[in-house]
Scaffold this motif. Structure first.
Motif, PDB file in Angstrom:
ATOM      1  N   ALA A 112      -0.360 -12.580  -7.780  1.00  0.00           N
ATOM      2  CA  ALA A 112      -1.708 -12.362  -7.244  1.00  0.00           C
ATOM      3  C   ALA A 112      -1.962 -13.320  -6.092  1.00  0.00           C
ATOM      4  O   ALA A 112      -1.504 -14.471  -6.112  1.00  0.00           O
ATOM      5  CB  ALA A 112      -2.765 -12.559  -8.330  1.00  0.00           C
ATOM      6  N   ILE A 113      -2.717 -12.819  -5.101  1.00  0.00           N
ATOM      7  CA  ILE A 113      -2.991 -13.634  -3.906  1.00  0.00           C
ATOM      8  C   ILE A 113      -4.499 -13.646  -3.604  1.00  0.00           C
ATOM      9  O   ILE A 113      -4.937 -13.078  -2.598  1.00  0.00           O
ATOM     10  CB  ILE A 113      -2.185 -13.137  -2.692  1.00  0.00           C
ATOM     11  N   PRO A 114      -5.295 -14.278  -4.461  1.00  0.00           N
ATOM     12  CA  PRO A 114      -6.732 -14.342  -4.182  1.00  0.00           C
ATOM     13  C   PRO A 114      -7.032 -15.122  -2.906  1.00  0.00           C
ATOM     14  O   PRO A 114      -6.409 -16.152  -2.640  1.00  0.00           O
ATOM     15  CB  PRO A 114      -7.296 -15.073  -5.411  1.00  0.00           C
ATOM     16  N   LYS A 115      -7.975 -14.616  -2.137  1.00  0.00           N
ATOM     17  CA  LYS A 115      -8.439 -15.346  -0.959  1.00  0.00           C
ATOM     18  C   LYS A 115      -9.408 -16.434  -1.412  1.00  0.00           C
ATOM     19  O   LYS A 115     -10.295 -16.166  -2.243  1.00  0.00           O
ATOM     20  CB  LYS A 115      -9.155 -14.401   0.008  1.00  0.00           C
ATOM     21  N   ALA A 116      -9.226 -17.623  -0.918  1.00  0.00           N
ATOM     22  CA  ALA A 116     -10.126 -18.725  -1.274  1.00  0.00           C
ATOM     23  C   ALA A 116     -10.115 -19.720  -0.126  1.00  0.00           C
ATOM     24  O   ALA A 116      -9.094 -20.346   0.142  1.00  0.00           O
ATOM     25  CB  ALA A 116      -9.685 -19.397  -2.571  1.00  0.00           C
ATOM     26  N   SER A 117     -11.255 -19.877   0.537  1.00  0.00           N
ATOM     27  CA  SER A 117     -11.300 -20.793   1.678  1.00  0.00           C
ATOM     28  C   SER A 117     -11.704 -22.207   1.260  1.00  0.00           C
ATOM     29  O   SER A 117     -11.375 -23.170   1.943  1.00  0.00           O
ATOM     30  CB  SER A 117     -12.270 -20.263   2.741  1.00  0.00           C
ATOM     31  N   ARG A 118     -12.410 -22.332   0.131  1.00  0.00           N
ATOM     32  CA  ARG A 118     -12.893 -23.656  -0.297  1.00  0.00           C
ATOM     33  C   ARG A 118     -11.937 -24.261  -1.321  1.00  0.00           C
ATOM     34  O   ARG A 118     -11.415 -23.576  -2.185  1.00  0.00           O
ATOM     35  CB  ARG A 118     -14.291 -23.544  -0.893  1.00  0.00           C
ATOM     36  N   ALA A 119     -11.764 -25.563  -1.254  1.00  0.00           N
ATOM     37  CA  ALA A 119     -10.863 -26.251  -2.177  1.00  0.00           C
ATOM     38  C   ALA A 119     -11.277 -26.031  -3.625  1.00  0.00           C
ATOM     39  O   ALA A 119     -10.428 -25.884  -4.511  1.00  0.00           O
ATOM     40  CB  ALA A 119     -10.819 -27.743  -1.859  1.00  0.00           C
ATOM     41  N   GLU A 120     -12.598 -25.976  -3.876  1.00  0.00           N
ATOM     42  CA  GLU A 120     -13.073 -25.784  -5.255  1.00  0.00           C
ATOM     43  C   GLU A 120     -12.588 -24.459  -5.819  1.00  0.00           C
ATOM     44  O   GLU A 120     -12.175 -24.364  -6.977  1.00  0.00           O
ATOM     45  CB  GLU A 120     -14.607 -25.844  -5.303  1.00  0.00           C
ATOM     46  N   SER A 121     -12.659 -23.426  -4.990  1.00  0.00           N
ATOM     47  CA  SER A 121     -12.207 -22.103  -5.440  1.00  0.00           C
ATOM     48  C   SER A 121     -10.695 -22.075  -5.612  1.00  0.00           C
ATOM     49  O   SER A 121     -10.177 -21.466  -6.564  1.00  0.00           O
ATOM     50  CB  SER A 121     -12.641 -21.034  -4.447  1.00  0.00           C
ATOM     51  N   GLN A 122      -9.990 -22.711  -4.698  1.00  0.00           N
ATOM     52  CA  GLN A 122      -8.531 -22.774  -4.811  1.00  0.00           C
ATOM     53  C   GLN A 122      -8.116 -23.479  -6.098  1.00  0.00           C
ATOM     54  O   GLN A 122      -7.210 -23.032  -6.808  1.00  0.00           O
ATOM     55  CB  GLN A 122      -7.949 -23.502  -3.596  1.00  0.00           C
TER      56      GLN A 122
ATOM     57  N   ASN B 273       0.811  -1.224   0.000  1.00  0.00           N
ATOM     58  CA  ASN B 273       0.000   0.000   0.000  1.00  0.00           C
ATOM     59  C   ASN B 273       0.844   1.274   0.000  1.00  0.00           C
ATOM     60  O   ASN B 273       0.448   2.293   0.576  1.00  0.00           O
ATOM     61  CB  ASN B 273      -0.962  -0.014   1.192  1.00  0.00           C
ATOM     62  N   PHE B 274       1.997   1.237  -0.643  1.00  0.00           N
ATOM     63  CA  PHE B 274       2.818   2.435  -0.807  1.00  0.00           C
ATOM     64  C   PHE B 274       2.522   3.050  -2.178  1.00  0.00           C
ATOM     65  O   PHE B 274       2.425   2.338  -3.174  1.00  0.00           O
ATOM     66  CB  PHE B 274       4.309   2.088  -0.713  1.00  0.00           C
ATOM     67  N   ASN B 275       2.383   4.370  -2.209  1.00  0.00           N
ATOM     68  CA  ASN B 275       2.198   5.061  -3.485  1.00  0.00           C
ATOM     69  C   ASN B 275       3.563   5.374  -4.100  1.00  0.00           C
ATOM     70  O   ASN B 275       4.619   5.087  -3.515  1.00  0.00           O
ATOM     71  CB  ASN B 275       1.340   6.319  -3.308  1.00  0.00           C
ATOM     72  N   VAL B 276       3.562   5.986  -5.282  1.00  0.00           N
ATOM     73  CA  VAL B 276       4.821   6.230  -5.985  1.00  0.00           C
ATOM     74  C   VAL B 276       5.722   7.173  -5.194  1.00  0.00           C
ATOM     75  O   VAL B 276       6.939   6.967  -5.116  1.00  0.00           O
ATOM     76  CB  VAL B 276       4.555   6.774  -7.409  1.00  0.00           C
TER      77      VAL B 276
ATOM     78  N   PRO C 122       8.464  -6.347  -8.253  1.00  0.00           N
ATOM     79  CA  PRO C 122       7.158  -6.946  -8.536  1.00  0.00           C
ATOM     80  C   PRO C 122       6.008  -6.242  -7.828  1.00  0.00           C
ATOM     81  O   PRO C 122       6.184  -5.659  -6.749  1.00  0.00           O
ATOM     82  CB  PRO C 122       7.303  -8.377  -8.017  1.00  0.00           C
ATOM     83  N   LEU C 123       4.842  -6.322  -8.445  1.00  0.00           N
ATOM     84  CA  LEU C 123       3.588  -5.906  -7.825  1.00  0.00           C
ATOM     85  C   LEU C 123       2.838  -7.172  -7.426  1.00  0.00           C
ATOM     86  O   LEU C 123       2.619  -8.044  -8.259  1.00  0.00           O
ATOM     87  CB  LEU C 123       2.755  -5.070  -8.800  1.00  0.00           C
ATOM     88  N   VAL C 124       2.476  -7.270  -6.161  1.00  0.00           N
ATOM     89  CA  VAL C 124       1.656  -8.393  -5.690  1.00  0.00           C
ATOM     90  C   VAL C 124       0.236  -7.869  -5.505  1.00  0.00           C
ATOM     91  O   VAL C 124      -0.002  -6.968  -4.704  1.00  0.00           O
ATOM     92  CB  VAL C 124       2.200  -8.989  -4.380  1.00  0.00           C
ATOM     93  N   ALA C 125      -0.690  -8.422  -6.268  1.00  0.00           N
ATOM     94  CA  ALA C 125      -2.065  -7.919  -6.310  1.00  0.00           C
ATOM     95  C   ALA C 125      -2.934  -8.595  -5.264  1.00  0.00           C
ATOM     96  O   ALA C 125      -3.119  -9.814  -5.295  1.00  0.00           O
ATOM     97  CB  ALA C 125      -2.664  -8.150  -7.691  1.00  0.00           C
ATOM     98  N   TYR C 126      -3.465  -7.778  -4.315  1.00  0.00           N
ATOM     99  CA  TYR C 126      -4.500  -8.307  -3.426  1.00  0.00           C
ATOM    100  C   TYR C 126      -5.864  -7.850  -3.927  1.00  0.00           C
ATOM    101  O   TYR C 126      -5.968  -6.948  -4.756  1.00  0.00           O
ATOM    102  CB  TYR C 126      -4.246  -7.948  -1.964  1.00  0.00           C
TER     103      TYR C 126
ATOM    104  N   CYS D 248       8.951  -6.266  -3.104  1.00  0.00           N
ATOM    105  CA  CYS D 248       7.660  -6.121  -3.773  1.00  0.00           C
ATOM    106  C   CYS D 248       6.900  -4.951  -3.161  1.00  0.00           C
ATOM    107  O   CYS D 248       7.254  -4.447  -2.091  1.00  0.00           O
ATOM    108  CB  CYS D 248       6.803  -7.389  -3.666  1.00  0.00           C
ATOM    109  N   ASN D 249       5.858  -4.515  -3.865  1.00  0.00           N
ATOM    110  CA  ASN D 249       4.835  -3.639  -3.288  1.00  0.00           C
ATOM    111  C   ASN D 249       3.511  -4.373  -3.469  1.00  0.00           C
ATOM    112  O   ASN D 249       3.120  -4.700  -4.589  1.00  0.00           O
ATOM    113  CB  ASN D 249       4.797  -2.292  -4.007  1.00  0.00           C
ATOM    114  N   GLN D 250       2.858  -4.674  -2.362  1.00  0.00           N
ATOM    115  CA  GLN D 250       1.578  -5.389  -2.416  1.00  0.00           C
ATOM    116  C   GLN D 250       0.446  -4.363  -2.336  1.00  0.00           C
ATOM    117  O   GLN D 250       0.358  -3.602  -1.370  1.00  0.00           O
ATOM    118  CB  GLN D 250       1.484  -6.382  -1.250  1.00  0.00           C
ATOM    119  N   VAL D 251      -0.382  -4.345  -3.369  1.00  0.00           N
ATOM    120  CA  VAL D 251      -1.441  -3.337  -3.457  1.00  0.00           C
ATOM    121  C   VAL D 251      -2.711  -3.955  -4.042  1.00  0.00           C
ATOM    122  O   VAL D 251      -2.680  -5.020  -4.665  1.00  0.00           O
ATOM    123  CB  VAL D 251      -1.032  -2.143  -4.352  1.00  0.00           C
ATOM    124  N   GLU D 252      -3.826  -3.244  -3.866  1.00  0.00           N
ATOM    125  CA  GLU D 252      -5.058  -3.634  -4.528  1.00  0.00           C
ATOM    126  C   GLU D 252      -4.886  -3.469  -6.042  1.00  0.00           C
ATOM    127  O   GLU D 252      -4.454  -2.425  -6.524  1.00  0.00           O
ATOM    128  CB  GLU D 252      -6.220  -2.762  -4.052  1.00  0.00           C
ATOM    129  N   TYR D 253      -5.202  -4.514  -6.781  1.00  0.00           N
ATOM    130  CA  TYR D 253      -5.096  -4.437  -8.247  1.00  0.00           C
ATOM    131  C   TYR D 253      -5.997  -5.499  -8.856  1.00  0.00           C
ATOM    132  O   TYR D 253      -5.932  -6.674  -8.455  1.00  0.00           O
ATOM    133  CB  TYR D 253      -3.645  -4.645  -8.693  1.00  0.00           C
TER     134      TYR D 253
END
Length: 272
Positions: free
Chosen positions: A224-234, A136-139, A179-183, A155-160
């Motif tokens: 990218a680091i999508p949240k997924a609690s269910r195995a199907e989504s993972q 969450n750091f800006n330029v 790298p950009l890590v997208a949450y 890395c910089n981890q940000v919403e993307y």
């Protein structure tokens, strides 16, 4: 799984986000992800789930050298002593002797950047974190950290996601090889119901969410680091790696509105 090499670590481009997962649900989700082949787990002290993740890692039997673990220090703990205390607590909960990446979760208005990064680099020098970075750091903040302090930011981890433009930030990070890590890579579920993405998905035998995820992962220097609690989504997120988007698809996605910032707390920096 493709990796991004940055500051001496190899970061799997698709990881598991764990925000708002706690207790047994979080532990089961991490165990499931590791069983499916995920090797990048993202957490933070603020999530309140490092103990559950530590238990999952301990029971999974994955070799430590094959696993990437990121955690983060909250923005109320950015004084050097507080950083070290928070780190010690995180490491104990995770049941690890080191993490792979330790991030500043959010900038704080009263932070002393040189002192912060001195404290972070000490942890790195001690081998307790393999790399350090920010979220969450800006330029403007990145320029101070990278060009003035010359901190080795991994890395910089940000919403993307497909609904938020991050062009200026991406250009700066790319120029510096960071790298950009997208949450929130699926726009907190909004991508799944977007008709443009759904139409592209039908063309490829994929879901709208898989299209949104692959659009991110097709970009150089993006994880990218999508949240997924269910195995199907993972599993579905892993399968997104095999979706082949074409130029027509990318043009349609480029035409989507890109003004939906979903995470914008009062202490956020001035976004670019």
């Amino acid at each position: 799984m493709e990796h991004l090499d940055t500051q001496g670590i190899s970061l799997p481009r698709l990881g598991l986000g764990t925000y708002r997962m706690q207790g047994d649900i979080c532990r089961a989700a991490v165990e499931s992800a590791l069983a499916l082949g995920y090797r990048h787990i993202d957490t933070a002290e603020m999530y309140g789930n490092e103990d559950a993740i530590g238990a999952a890692i301990a029971s999974a039997g994955v070799a430590r050298k094959d696993l990437h673990v990121t955690t983060k220090v909250w923005n109320e703990n950015l004084a050097p002593d507080a950083i070290r205390k928070a780190f010690d607590t995180s490491l104990k909960k995770l049941r690890l002797d080191h993490v792979d990446l330790y991030l500043v979760h959010w900038p704080a208005r009263n932070m002393n950047l040189p002192a912060m990064f001195d404290a972070l680099l000490r942890l790195k020098d001690e081998g307790r974190t393999r790399a350090i970075g920010v979220a969450n750091f800006n330029v403007a903040l990145l320029k101070t950290v990278v060009e003035e302090i010359k901190a080795p930011i991994a890395c910089n981890q940000v919403e993307y996601h497909v609904m938020l433009d991050q062009t200026s930030l991406r250009k700066y990070l790319a120029a510096k090889g960071i790298p950009l890590v997208a949450y929130c890579p699926l726009a907190q579920g909004r991508a799944a119901s977007d008709e443009t993405l759904a139409a592209i998905g039908r063309k490829h035998g994929a879901s709208a969410a898989q299209v949104a995820l692959k659009w991110l992962l097709d970009q150089d220097g993006v994880a990218a680091i999508p949240k997924a609690s269910r195995a199907e989504s993972q599993r579905a997120n892993l399968d997104a790696l095999h979706v082949g988007l074409d130029d027509e698809d990318r043009q349609a996605i480029a035409a989507l509105p890109k003004d939906k910032r979903l995470v914008n707390p009062g202490f956020a920096p001035a976004w670019d």
